[in-house]
Design an enzyme around this catalytic site. Structure first.
Site, mmCIF file in Angstrom:
data_model
loop_
_atom_site.group_PDB
_atom_site.id
_atom_site.type_symbol
_atom_site.label_atom_id
_atom_site.label_comp_id
_atom_site.label_asym_id
_atom_site.label_seq_id
_atom_site.Cartn_x
_atom_site.Cartn_y
_atom_site.Cartn_z
ATOM 1 N N ASP A 53 0.853 -1.188 0.000
ATOM 2 C CA ASP A 53 0.000 0.000 0.000
ATOM 3 C C ASP A 53 0.889 1.239 0.000
ATOM 4 O OD1 ASP A 53 -1.808 2.010 0.330
ATOM 5 O OD2 ASP A 53 -2.515 1.376 2.304
ATOM 6 N N HIS A 109 -0.192 4.322 -0.419
ATOM 7 C CA HIS A 109 -0.914 5.413 0.249
ATOM 8 C C HIS A 109 -0.866 6.709 -0.559
ATOM 9 C CE1 HIS A 109 -2.612 6.774 4.237
ATOM 10 N NE2 HIS A 109 -3.012 5.513 4.178
ATOM 11 N N GLU A 133 -0.965 -0.976 -4.344
ATOM 12 C CA GLU A 133 -2.177 -0.238 -3.973
ATOM 13 C C GLU A 133 -1.932 1.260 -3.930
ATOM 14 O OE1 GLU A 133 -5.108 0.162 -0.055
ATOM 15 O OE2 GLU A 133 -3.818 -1.597 -0.291
ATOM 16 N N GLU A 173 -10.175 3.213 -3.036
ATOM 17 C CA GLU A 173 -10.678 3.530 -1.706
ATOM 18 C C GLU A 173 -11.065 4.992 -1.562
ATOM 19 O OE1 GLU A 173 -6.925 4.187 1.213
ATOM 20 O OE2 GLU A 173 -6.933 2.264 0.179
ATOM 21 N N HIS A 185 -11.913 -1.773 0.805
ATOM 22 C CA HIS A 185 -11.222 -1.017 1.843
ATOM 23 C C HIS A 185 -12.044 -1.125 3.123
ATOM 24 C CE1 HIS A 185 -9.879 3.110 3.507
ATOM 25 N NE2 HIS A 185 -8.791 2.371 3.469
#
Length: 412
Positions: free
Chosen positions: A217, A219, A243, A269, A319
């Site tokens: 991830d 972010h 991700e 998400e 998510h």
């Protein structure tokens, strides 16, 4: 002796009148009597729950996913309550449309986070009213359990390997890591974190081989160039998905990055509507749809996005970073769709986040190893200790305001 010709018409009409009366009474009882928001500190975060009560005393619970900006969502819910109180709580799809279209400036993450919580609560109510689990309202279950992926928290190669070993030993076959961290001064050096993360992922793959699905991830903290460089550091087959490598506002940027690597993307998400999701699906810019039922618009919108994803042969990988209400909603949705891979969980032995406090939520979706079990109870299948929840003082939780080493602002 009474005149039978006069009695017969009255007897025939009575059942019709009774049925109309019963129908009217059911509609009256299902009317929304009140909508309330509760913001409480649970574990490391605040949770914003929405409580909807109907005239007959039934209560439904929903949760907003817009962490850190709960007051904005609560104010929006208050706006919506102004015209939703008094409406038939069973008309969920119609209520969704009115909430979405009741302002000139439709959409946006604050509005849809509020709509999400309301929509989830209305489904919880309807399930309780009809005495069926929510997934039955969504078409019934397509699987018996809900597989999840676990997340590591290690800050070194040794700790990452230890975390992955613990998760694998407990049954997880899909595992996600994070790309490094930031220091106590909120300084984030993307190049340094990417090199470190590449070493960790290569070490994990070397130790565990192809027995696990491995993701990272990012972010959305990186530029196209940084994300592309990171992908180039990965020996082929190291990563099964990456991700949120960059921000999602500009689909064309994702299209550019998509052309630079063959690692599957997991994006979604941040999406607040089916329209946002459609742009990525139609252009082939995500291979896993990371929709969030507490942000995208609740069950009503999430099921549409899942259907759009199915058309493109894309599985949803929801998510789910919040509490028991969001988790329950995610489990019911995951049960009802055909195209599903794994649901995010934050309830592994590796993570001690406190989001599922049993004293506040005495009944939650049960977890057995790496899977959630489907509830049989009506509605979402959860219970809220309202008195205990109200006693929790909400504290302002501000996400890190990250800076690059040169002092410029970057994404959290």
């Amino acid at each position: 002796m009474p005149d039978q010709t006069k009695i017969a018409p009255m007897s025939a009409a009575a059942p019709v009148e009774t049925a109309i009366l019963r129908k009217r009474t059911a509609a009256e009882l299902a009317k929304i009597a009140g909508i309330e928001t509760l913001i409480a500190r649970v574990g490391l975060r605040n949770q914003l729950l929405v409580k909807i009560t109907t005239e007959d005393g039934l209560v439904g619970w929903g949760e907003s996913g817009l962490s850190g900006r709960e007051k904005s969502v609560a104010a929006t819910v208050e706006h919506y309550a102004g015209f939703l109180v008094g409406q038939d709580s069973r008309n969920i799809a119609r209520i969704w449309q009115e909430a979405y279209r009741s302002q000139y400036f439709e959409g946006g993450r604050v509005l849809t986070a509020a709509i999400s919580a309301i929509d989830i609560a209305l489904y919880d109510l309807l399930g309780k009213r009809l005495e069926v689990p929510v997934y039955q309202l969504l078409g019934g279950k397509q699987r018996d359990v809900i597989p999840t992926f676990g997340t590591t928290m290690g800050k070194s190669i040794e700790q990452q390997l230890k975390d992955v070993t613990l998760l694998v030993d407990e049954g997880w076959i899909c595992i996600r890591t994070y790309p490094g961290s930031f220091d106590d001064n909120d300084i984030f050096d993307p190049r340094a974190t990417l090199a470190k993360t590449a070493e960790e992922l290569i070490a994990i793959r070397e130790k565990f081989g192809n027995s696990i699905c491995l993701g990272v991830d990012m972010h959305h903290r990186y530029t196209i160039a940084e994300a592309a460089d990171f992908c180039a550091m990965m020996p082929r087959g190291t990563l099964n998905f990456i991700e949120e490598p960059i921000r999602s506002e500009t689909p064309e940027a994702y299209a550019m990055l998509r052309g630079m690597t063959d690692i599957p993307f997991a994006v979604g998400e941040e999406f607040a509507s089916k329209w946002e999701a459609a742009r990525f699906l139609d252009a082939g810019m995500t291979q896993y749809m990371r929709l969030d039922v507490s942000n995208i618009g609740g069950f009503t919108e999430a099921m549409k996005v899942a259907a759009m994803s199915e058309r493109h042969y894309v599985d949803i990988m929801p998510h789910n970073p919040l509490g028991p209400v969001c988790t329950a909603a995610s489990v019911h949705m995951s049960a009802a769709v055909p195209n599903f891979s794994w649901l995010e969980t934050r309830q592994t032995a590796v993570e001690k986040l406190g989001y599922h406090d049993a004293s506040l939520f005495p009944k939650q979706i049960e977890m057995k190893g790496p899977v959630y079990l489907l509830p049989e109870e009506p509605g979402l299948g959860i219970e809220v200790n309202e008195d205990a929840l109200r006693s929790q003082t909400a504290e302002h939780v501000e996400g890190p305001h990250l800076k690059r080493p040169d002092g410029s602002v970057t994404n959290w």
